[in-house]
Each structure stands twice: as C-alpha cells, then as structure tokens.
Scaffold this active site. Sequence first.
Site, PDB file in Angstrom:
ATOM      1  N   GLU A 130       7.575 -10.167   1.449  1.00 35.32           N
ATOM      2  CA  GLU A 130       6.553 -10.276   0.394  1.00 35.32           C
ATOM      3  C   GLU A 130       7.183 -10.505  -0.980  1.00 35.32           C
ATOM      4  O   GLU A 130       6.535 -11.017  -1.889  1.00 35.32           O
ATOM      5  CB  GLU A 130       5.700  -8.990   0.348  1.00 35.32           C
TER       6      GLU A 130
ATOM      7  N   HIS B  46       1.845  -3.546  -3.520  1.00 31.30           N
ATOM      8  CA  HIS B  46       0.395  -3.519  -3.290  1.00 31.30           C
ATOM      9  C   HIS B  46       0.007  -2.606  -2.113  1.00 31.30           C
ATOM     10  O   HIS B  46      -1.030  -2.823  -1.479  1.00 31.30           O
ATOM     11  CB  HIS B  46      -0.128  -4.945  -3.090  1.00 31.30           C
TER      12      HIS B  46
ATOM     13  N   HIS C 243      10.268  -2.832   2.838  1.00 35.09           N
ATOM     14  CA  HIS C 243       9.479  -2.092   3.825  1.00 35.09           C
ATOM     15  C   HIS C 243       9.381  -2.861   5.128  1.00 35.09           C
ATOM     16  O   HIS C 243       9.419  -4.078   5.149  1.00 35.09           O
ATOM     17  CB  HIS C 243       8.093  -1.682   3.325  1.00 35.09           C
TER      18      HIS C 243
ATOM     19  N   HIS D 187      -3.897 -10.455   3.908  1.00 31.65           N
ATOM     20  CA  HIS D 187      -3.398  -9.816   5.127  1.00 31.65           C
ATOM     21  C   HIS D 187      -4.405 -10.027   6.258  1.00 31.65           C
ATOM     22  O   HIS D 187      -4.964  -9.083   6.805  1.00 31.65           O
ATOM     23  CB  HIS D 187      -3.167  -8.330   4.897  1.00 31.65           C
TER      24      HIS D 187
HETATM   25  C1  DHB Z   1       1.846  -1.010   3.707  1.00 36.03           C
HETATM   26  C2  DHB Z   1       2.436  -1.877   2.809  1.00 36.03           C
HETATM   27  C3  DHB Z   1       1.952  -3.191   2.670  1.00 36.03           C
HETATM   28  O1  DHB Z   1       2.516  -4.116   1.844  1.00 36.03           O
HETATM   29  C4  DHB Z   1       0.851  -3.604   3.382  1.00 36.03           C
HETATM   30  O2  DHB Z   1       0.359  -4.829   3.151  1.00 36.03           O
HETATM   31  C5  DHB Z   1       0.269  -2.731   4.300  1.00 36.03           C
HETATM   32  C6  DHB Z   1       0.760  -1.431   4.451  1.00 36.03           C
HETATM   33  C7  DHB Z   1       2.347   0.398   3.846  1.00 36.03           C
HETATM   34  O3  DHB Z   1       3.362   0.746   3.269  1.00 36.03           O
HETATM   35  O4  DHB Z   1       1.684   1.184   4.515  1.00 36.03           O
HETATM   36 FE    FE Z   2       1.445  -6.234   2.160  1.00 38.15          FE
END
Ligand code: DHB
Ligand code: FE
Length: 282
Positions: free
Chosen positions: A240, A12, A193, A59
């Site tokens: 996540e 997302h 990530h 978020h």
């Molecule tokens: C990013 C990824 C995410 O899941 C999020 O909630 C906010 C930013 C990103 O990769 O920038």
């Molecule tokens: Fe996220």
Amino acid sequence: MARIIAGIAASHVPAIGVAVDRGMTGTPYWEPLFKGFAPVREWLAKLAPDVAIIVYNDHANALSLEIIPTFMIGVADQFPIADEGFGPRPVPGVQGCAPLAWHLAESLILDEFDMTIANEMPVDHGLTVPLSITCGQPAAWPFRVIPICVNVVQYPPPTGARCFKLGQAIRRAVDKFDQDLRVVIYGTGGMSHQLQGERAGLINSRFDAAFLDGMTRDPLALTKITHTEYMREAGSEGIEMVMWHVMRGALDEHVAEIYRHYHVPASNTAAGVLILENRSAA
Ligand code: DHB
Ligand code: FE
C-alpha cells in the site's frame, strides 16, 4: 490558479475508524496513537484547504475482483460511504469537486496516464479513515475531495516509480487549473503490515523509519523499491505504501517536514502519519 500546498501520508487501518466511531480513542490501547494525531488535526484546520486529492485503495468494496483498474479517478459531486459488511461508517458523506476532477481526468489522460473514470463510487475505510485521522468528527468534512484509487489488491500493482510519475502529472494538472483553489494531497495506506499467511502480524519498524526519512529527503531513491522488496520488508499489505509516492510526486523536490508520528500496534499494522509542505507554497 490552483496550487498544491501540502501532502499528508496516513495509514488507513479500519480499526482506527471503529475506535473513532465508538468513542474509544481515549482507551489505554488507542490513546497513544490518537495523541499523535491531534497535531495533524490542528495543522490542517489552520491550513483550511479547499480541496483534498485522496490517493487510496479500494478494498473490494466499490469494485469487486471482476474489474480492477490500475488508476481510477472519482469525478462525481458526492461519494457515499461504503458498507463494508457492518453498515456504512457513521461519518458524513464525501463531497466531490467535479470541475477539478474532470480537469484532472482530461489532463492526466492527455499526459498519457490512462485513468479509469468513476462517475459513481462508494468510498471505503481506505479514504474515510485518513479523513477521520486528520479532521476528527465534524458534522461535514471541511473540504471537497477528489478520490484517486490505486490497485494494490490484485497483482500486479503499479510500481512506486509509476506512482511518483502520476503524482508529477497531478501536479502539472493542478497548476493549469484556472480557479484559485488551495489543494492538499493525501497518500494513504501502510505502513508495514501483513494480514495473512505465515508472516501475518509482520511489522518492520526499521524499514518504516527509513521510508519516512526518504519521503522527505530522497523520494526518488524510494521509488526504486521493488514489489519483492515491499513484500519481503514490509509484508504483503505493505505494498500500500506505493500510494505515498503519488502524494510525494505531486510536491516540490524540496519540502519541509512539518510533522511525523509512528505507532505500533494499530490493529495488525504500523501506523504512520507524515506532513510535508511545499516550500513554494510558504
Ligand atoms: C488492516 C489494515 C489495512 O490496511 C486494511 O486495509 C485492513 C486491515 C489491519 O491492520 O487490521
Ligand atoms: Fe488497507
């Protein structure tokens, strides 16, 4: 009777939404990613579900850090688009499905999942970006949506095993609903990530590939991944991915993998999409 016919997992990343909204999907940076989304949109348009249960995380937009429910279900008739600091995304508002949502709330709570009930909540990129990935830019979203939020923002988030069991309880609830509705369920977020600290920018393609394989073939094994392992292997925001377990728990034990796509980079994140169909729905 209502039936869950398929599950979709999708990252997302907010920048994916920005690329859609600003007409940048054909640029050299974004094109390879969006090319991989096209078959998902075709498949979903053909499937034409009535309702999507979208498991995502807020978020700190609908909720501040003052109150953090572990699991929350949106029972409203509509959900406005959250303003995440740059104004709401220019996408259609999200229509809810109150009768099924209230049935889910009742069934899940009596099934010992203590859901928080949200009568009103704006939905952020965690929900709208997967809609954009899978539906493109329609004038109105083509189905009603039941948002289910999972806390992955404040420690301690729920375990993958608990999320899988929530998915199983969602399946039991949907199976008991007496209207003929064809339902899909989304698990969103991930893949690997980390947005902060010394390891910001971490991507682990090996972990992600094994996770995609396991989702289809042996999801119970994946539910044993601990929070520490997610942190170490997939980065702090890789947690996540516990939300994918809710989706998987709501499907049959044996599913057909219809499609997968994996691409790095999408902003700071490894973007994955997976489509699984229930064999029993075929
Ligand atoms: C990013 C990824 C995410 O899941 C999020 O909630 C906010 C930013 C990103 O990769 O920038
Ligand atoms: Fe996220």
